[in-house]
Scaffold this motif. Structure first.
Motif, PDB file in Angstrom:
ATOM      1  N   TRP A  30       0.823  -1.209   0.000  1.00  0.00           N
ATOM      2  CA  TRP A  30       0.000   0.000   0.000  1.00  0.00           C
ATOM      3  C   TRP A  30       0.858   1.261   0.000  1.00  0.00           C
ATOM      4  N   GLU A  31       2.014   1.211   0.669  1.00  0.00           N
ATOM      5  CA  GLU A  31       2.915   2.365   0.635  1.00  0.00           C
ATOM      6  C   GLU A  31       3.390   2.635  -0.784  1.00  0.00           C
ATOM      7  N   ARG A  32       3.730   1.565  -1.527  1.00  0.00           N
ATOM      8  CA  ARG A  32       4.157   1.746  -2.912  1.00  0.00           C
ATOM      9  C   ARG A  32       3.021   2.321  -3.753  1.00  0.00           C
ATOM     10  N   PHE A  33       1.820   1.793  -3.537  1.00  0.00           N
ATOM     11  CA  PHE A  33       0.670   2.289  -4.292  1.00  0.00           C
ATOM     12  C   PHE A  33       0.432   3.771  -4.010  1.00  0.00           C
ATOM     13  N   LEU A  34       0.404   4.150  -2.755  1.00  0.00           N
ATOM     14  CA  LEU A  34       0.121   5.538  -2.394  1.00  0.00           C
ATOM     15  C   LEU A  34       1.230   6.473  -2.851  1.00  0.00           C
ATOM     16  N   ALA A  92       0.809   6.804  -6.625  1.00  0.00           N
ATOM     17  CA  ALA A  92      -0.410   7.530  -6.985  1.00  0.00           C
ATOM     18  C   ALA A  92      -0.274   9.023  -6.728  1.00  0.00           C
ATOM     19  N   THR A  93       0.351   9.401  -5.617  1.00  0.00           N
ATOM     20  CA  THR A  93       0.455  10.822  -5.282  1.00  0.00           C
ATOM     21  C   THR A  93       1.664  11.490  -5.926  1.00  0.00           C
ATOM     22  N   ALA A  94       2.546  10.698  -6.536  1.00  0.00           N
ATOM     23  CA  ALA A  94       3.694  11.311  -7.209  1.00  0.00           C
ATOM     24  C   ALA A  94       3.284  12.016  -8.488  1.00  0.00           C
ATOM     25  N   ARG A  95       2.110  11.660  -9.034  1.00  0.00           N
ATOM     26  CA  ARG A  95       1.665  12.258 -10.289  1.00  0.00           C
ATOM     27  C   ARG A  95       0.207  12.697 -10.162  1.00  0.00           C
ATOM     28  N   PRO A  96      -0.060  13.979 -10.343  1.00  0.00           N
ATOM     29  CA  PRO A  96      -1.455  14.441 -10.236  1.00  0.00           C
ATOM     30  C   PRO A  96      -2.396  13.727 -11.194  1.00  0.00           C
ATOM     31  N   GLU A 156      -0.751  -0.518 -11.357  1.00  0.00           N
ATOM     32  CA  GLU A 156      -0.781  -1.980 -11.310  1.00  0.00           C
ATOM     33  C   GLU A 156       0.624  -2.543 -11.437  1.00  0.00           C
ATOM     34  N   ALA A 157       1.448  -1.936 -12.304  1.00  0.00           N
ATOM     35  CA  ALA A 157       2.800  -2.462 -12.509  1.00  0.00           C
ATOM     36  C   ALA A 157       3.635  -2.344 -11.244  1.00  0.00           C
ATOM     37  N   VAL A 158       3.441  -1.272 -10.469  1.00  0.00           N
ATOM     38  CA  VAL A 158       4.247  -1.044  -9.275  1.00  0.00           C
ATOM     39  C   VAL A 158       3.798  -1.932  -8.119  1.00  0.00           C
ATOM     40  N   ALA A 194      -8.934   9.589   1.695  1.00  0.00           N
ATOM     41  CA  ALA A 194      -8.401  10.460   2.740  1.00  0.00           C
ATOM     42  C   ALA A 194      -6.877  10.454   2.741  1.00  0.00           C
ATOM     43  N   GLU A 195      -6.293   9.258   2.580  1.00  0.00           N
ATOM     44  CA  GLU A 195      -4.825   9.177   2.576  1.00  0.00           C
ATOM     45  C   GLU A 195      -4.239   9.809   1.320  1.00  0.00           C
ATOM     46  N   LEU A 196      -4.898   9.616   0.160  1.00  0.00           N
ATOM     47  CA  LEU A 196      -4.431  10.258  -1.067  1.00  0.00           C
ATOM     48  C   LEU A 196      -4.483  11.777  -0.937  1.00  0.00           C
ATOM     49  N   THR A 197      -5.554  12.291  -0.331  1.00  0.00           N
ATOM     50  CA  THR A 197      -5.684  13.730  -0.140  1.00  0.00           C
ATOM     51  C   THR A 197      -4.580  14.263   0.762  1.00  0.00           C
TER      52      THR A 197
END
Length: 422
Positions: A105-109, A112-116, A132-134, A191-194
């Protein structure tokens, strides 16, 4: 008098990690496939790739298409529904899958947040291929574990297959269902993405680059009589390569994951060339470069996106996906030197190679048969590379199907110990 929100009359609390969906109406995807999105079809591929009986799959697909699957309940690691079969009473059917751990989940988040544009895609109920690849969100064949109250012991039975097919349609409608299957609820993720997006924006604002020096046009023109103005200093090298643009899926366009991979690769190479003045990739052959690209792909295991990448790269170079997968294992074992060990037998000079067999026997390992730069038993093999390192290989007994395993080592005993996990 009881308070209106006392225990008896309290409003029900929302459970973000449990969602129920009404019966999904039958429909066909525009291209004739069962699901309409790439991630929905990847889910179907995971089911079909592990099924032992195509006939049961066909009956399960027909059940799903005729609306035999009742309301579906999704919780972390589990999809449950009642499926109607030939008997009056429906069967309780479920599909289990592992949830992502905290590291996943850390990799996903982070990604996801590295690119708007990734956040925007998720809010638009779309899943970028890069996420998905990551993280390996989608299941690989064998990751879905079916269970059903019916007497059929097929893997899966037709009722479990029907549930899997209908679950793919849920994923089409809302990819956050997939995230829930993997362990996180929609509101929790949003919430975490925000929070992370706000932190990233604040950090970027704080670390904004200073404004570039400018020269007024009048001053530049006035100086032409006396000569050209000196050129400004080159811009500072960025701390990291830039990210490529978003490549939305289009039936008439190349695969967006492949475009993203190639654009990211070009950015990394350009950054390295600016920093060092050297491009180590330039000397590679097309085959070596294809192996390097596939080895750098962040997928974990042969996911649907990884299989497509391997297939396309192998086809372009007149190789098989198995050839490429074996070469990738060699590259990850030792880079270009590891690939050479896989593909190029050679005759080593006397010395380390001749001393290897007595050293292995002294360490109580079985006797190895020599051939050129290789020492072999029925299922184990050591290969001496031109770099002086020993590379481990394994094969099923009685088959010449050798795959790189373990870490290279200057000592044959060390390489074999690592190969055996000791």
């Amino acid at each position: 008098m009881n308070h209106p929100r006392s225990a008896r009359g309290a409003l029900p609390r929302h459970d973000d990690r449990r969602r129920s969906f009404p019966q999904v109406a039958p429909r066909d995807a525009p291209d004739g496939r069962f699901a309409a999105t790439w991630w929905g079809n990847a889910w179907v591929e995971a089911l079909e790739g592990a099924a032992l009986d195509p006939a049961r799959l066909a009956r399960g697909k027909a059940y799903a298409g005729r609306g035999h699957v009742d309301a579906i309940t999704v919780t972390p690691g589990r999809v449950v529904a009642y499926v109607h079969g030939s008997r009056t009473r429906p069967y309780r059917t479920e599909i289990r899958m592992r949830t992502l751990g905290d590291d996943g989940w850390e990799r996903f988040l982070d990604e996801a947040t590295a690119r708007p544009d990734h956040i925007a895609a998720l809010l638009d109920k779309d899943v970028p291929h890069a996420l998905e690849a990551v993280t390996g969100l989608l299941p690989a064949p064998g990751d879905l574990v079916p269970d059903c109250s019916c007497p059929d012991d097929g893997y899966p039975c037709k009722h479990a297959a029907a549930l899997c097919y209908q679950a793919a349609r849920l994923l089409d409608e809302d990819p956050f269902v997939l995230f829930l299957m993997r362990g996180r609820g929609e509101q929790e993720l949003l919430a975490e993405l925000t929070r992370r997006n706000a932190a990233r924006s604040a950090a970027e604002t704080t670390a904004a680059a200073p404004p570039m020096p400018t020269v007024p046009a009048r001053a530049a023109l006035a100086a032409t009589a006396a000569g050209l103005l000196p050129l400004p200093r080159p811009l500072a090298l960025p701390a990291r390569p830039g990210r490529p643009a978003v490549f939305p899926p289009d039936p008439e366009a190349p695969d967006p994951l492949a475009l993203d991979l190639l654009a990211s690769e070009a950015a990394v190479r350009a950054h390295a060339f600016l920093a060092t003045g050297h491009d180590p990739v330039a000397a590679l052959t097309p085959w070596q470069d294809a192996v390097r690209l596939a080895a750098a792909h962040p997928g974990s295991g042969l996911t649907a996106s990884t299989r497509a990448l391997y297939r396309d790269l192998a086809y372009a170079l007149d190789r098989t996906p198995t050839d490429l997968a074996r070469a990738v294992a060699a590259w990850r074992q030792g880079g270009s030197a590891g690939l050479a060990v896989l593909e190029e037998p050679w005759d080593p000079p006397a010395g380390p190679f001749d001393r290897a067999r007595p050293a292995l026997l002294a360490a109580d390992f079985p006797a190895f048969r020599p051939w050129r730069n290789r020492l072999s038993t029925e299922s184990l093999q050591l290969r001496l590379g031109r770099d002086g390192l020993w590379y481990g290989y394994e094969s099923d007994a009685g088959r010449e199907d050798w795959w790189p395993r373990g870490e290279p080592d200057p000592d044959p005993v060390g390489a074999l110990t690592d190969l055996l996990g000791g």
